[in-house]
Design a protein around this motif. Sequence first.
Motif, PDB file in Angstrom:
ATOM      1  N   SER A 152       0.805  -1.222   0.000  1.00  0.00           N
ATOM      2  CA  SER A 152       0.000   0.000   0.000  1.00  0.00           C
ATOM      3  C   SER A 152       0.842   1.277   0.000  1.00  0.00           C
ATOM      4  N   PHE A 153       2.170   1.151   0.083  1.00  0.00           N
ATOM      5  CA  PHE A 153       3.053   2.316   0.050  1.00  0.00           C
ATOM      6  C   PHE A 153       3.571   2.488  -1.379  1.00  0.00           C
ATOM      7  N   PRO A 154       3.094   3.500  -2.124  1.00  0.00           N
ATOM      8  CA  PRO A 154       3.486   3.632  -3.536  1.00  0.00           C
ATOM      9  C   PRO A 154       4.977   3.939  -3.746  1.00  0.00           C
ATOM     10  N   ASP A 155       5.638   4.488  -2.736  1.00  0.00           N
ATOM     11  CA  ASP A 155       7.053   4.832  -2.890  1.00  0.00           C
ATOM     12  C   ASP A 155       8.001   3.740  -2.378  1.00  0.00           C
ATOM     13  N   ILE A 156       7.434   2.628  -1.899  1.00  0.00           N
ATOM     14  CA  ILE A 156       8.240   1.551  -1.299  1.00  0.00           C
ATOM     15  C   ILE A 156       8.061   0.265  -2.096  1.00  0.00           C
ATOM     16  N   GLU A 157       9.164  -0.471  -2.260  1.00  0.00           N
ATOM     17  CA  GLU A 157       9.078  -1.798  -2.855  1.00  0.00           C
ATOM     18  C   GLU A 157       9.863  -2.776  -1.984  1.00  0.00           C
ATOM     19  N   THR A 158       9.490  -4.045  -2.080  1.00  0.00           N
ATOM     20  CA  THR A 158      10.137  -5.077  -1.281  1.00  0.00           C
ATOM     21  C   THR A 158      10.456  -6.274  -2.159  1.00  0.00           C
ATOM     22  N   HIS A 159      11.468  -7.001  -1.763  1.00  0.00           N
ATOM     23  CA  HIS A 159      11.747  -8.302  -2.370  1.00  0.00           C
ATOM     24  C   HIS A 159      12.562  -9.123  -1.381  1.00  0.00           C
ATOM     25  N   SER A 160      12.450 -10.436  -1.520  1.00  0.00           N
ATOM     26  CA  SER A 160      13.231 -11.339  -0.677  1.00  0.00           C
ATOM     27  C   SER A 160      14.545 -11.641  -1.379  1.00  0.00           C
ATOM     28  N   GLN A 161      15.567 -11.858  -0.574  1.00  0.00           N
ATOM     29  CA  GLN A 161      16.906 -12.077  -1.113  1.00  0.00           C
ATOM     30  C   GLN A 161      17.616 -13.137  -0.283  1.00  0.00           C
ATOM     31  N   GLY A 162      18.433 -13.946  -0.932  1.00  0.00           N
ATOM     32  CA  GLY A 162      19.200 -14.962  -0.232  1.00  0.00           C
ATOM     33  C   GLY A 162      18.500 -16.300  -0.248  1.00  0.00           C
ATOM     34  N   LEU A 169      14.347  -9.938   3.868  1.00  0.00           N
ATOM     35  CA  LEU A 169      13.464  -9.061   3.113  1.00  0.00           C
ATOM     36  C   LEU A 169      14.138  -7.711   2.941  1.00  0.00           C
ATOM     37  N   ILE A 170      14.192  -7.240   1.706  1.00  0.00           N
ATOM     38  CA  ILE A 170      14.778  -5.936   1.401  1.00  0.00           C
ATOM     39  C   ILE A 170      13.631  -4.947   1.211  1.00  0.00           C
ATOM     40  N   VAL A 171      13.710  -3.817   1.904  1.00  0.00           N
ATOM     41  CA  VAL A 171      12.745  -2.738   1.784  1.00  0.00           C
ATOM     42  C   VAL A 171      13.513  -1.558   1.201  1.00  0.00           C
ATOM     43  N   LYS A 172      13.008  -0.979   0.106  1.00  0.00           N
ATOM     44  CA  LYS A 172      13.719   0.150  -0.517  1.00  0.00           C
ATOM     45  C   LYS A 172      12.731   1.059  -1.200  1.00  0.00           C
ATOM     46  N   LEU A 173      13.239   2.245  -1.567  1.00  0.00           N
ATOM     47  CA  LEU A 173      12.424   3.212  -2.304  1.00  0.00           C
ATOM     48  C   LEU A 173      12.275   2.733  -3.726  1.00  0.00           C
ATOM     49  N   VAL A 174      11.108   3.029  -4.313  1.00  0.00           N
ATOM     50  CA  VAL A 174      10.886   2.717  -5.717  1.00  0.00           C
ATOM     51  C   VAL A 174      11.810   3.629  -6.541  1.00  0.00           C
ATOM     52  N   GLN A 175      12.494   3.013  -7.486  1.00  0.00           N
ATOM     53  CA  GLN A 175      13.384   3.790  -8.354  1.00  0.00           C
ATOM     54  C   GLN A 175      12.554   4.474  -9.439  1.00  0.00           C
ATOM     55  N   SER A 176      12.734   5.785  -9.590  1.00  0.00           N
ATOM     56  CA  SER A 176      11.937   6.522 -10.596  1.00  0.00           C
ATOM     57  C   SER A 176      12.663   6.681 -11.886  1.00  0.00           C
TER      58      SER A 176
END
Length: 176
Positions: A152-162, A169-176
């Motif tokens: 629900s956060f339009p400026d945030i994206e997540t993905h699992s790693q490893g 879980l990686i939480v980061k800003l959406v790249q524009s």
Amino acid sequence: MEDASASANWLQELLGLMGYTASVNTSLMEASPSQVASNSQNYWLEISTEGLQEQQIQRLIGQDGAVIDSLQYLANTLLNSHLPSDSNQSESHRQNHNFYTVELNGYRSKHLASLHELAEQAVQQVRETQTEFALKHLSSADRRYIHQLLESFPDIETHSQGKEPNRHLIVKLVQS
């Protein structure tokens, strides 16, 4: 609600095999946006504490929730066993995948509240520092829950790693 009844019966029988006499109540929880699109259901399986002693409740929860997490993993694996295990399964089979949450004595509700707080702290840190943030030591169910929360956060994206058991879980800003 056939799945709900079958899931409650399955968990109650498993508890009986473990030596516990407890009833299980089932309710249908609100689906996430991804579940609505796929017709999946989210069932909440609540083990009644009636007739259980405090020591039995603690054993069923386990240290850091290990036992209740294992029960939930078994529920999700076995109660969806009618699905093909192939990762290339058809869309119609994925649509029938249900999610099962096992609750006992408020443990899961408290745990989900702490995950919600952790997710909010991660978002705040990512926004303040403008760098990605890794959430470590989460079960796959916890990672999925935080993924869903942060959709629900339009400026945030997540993905699992490893790879398990060191997946995070990686939480980061959406790249524009």
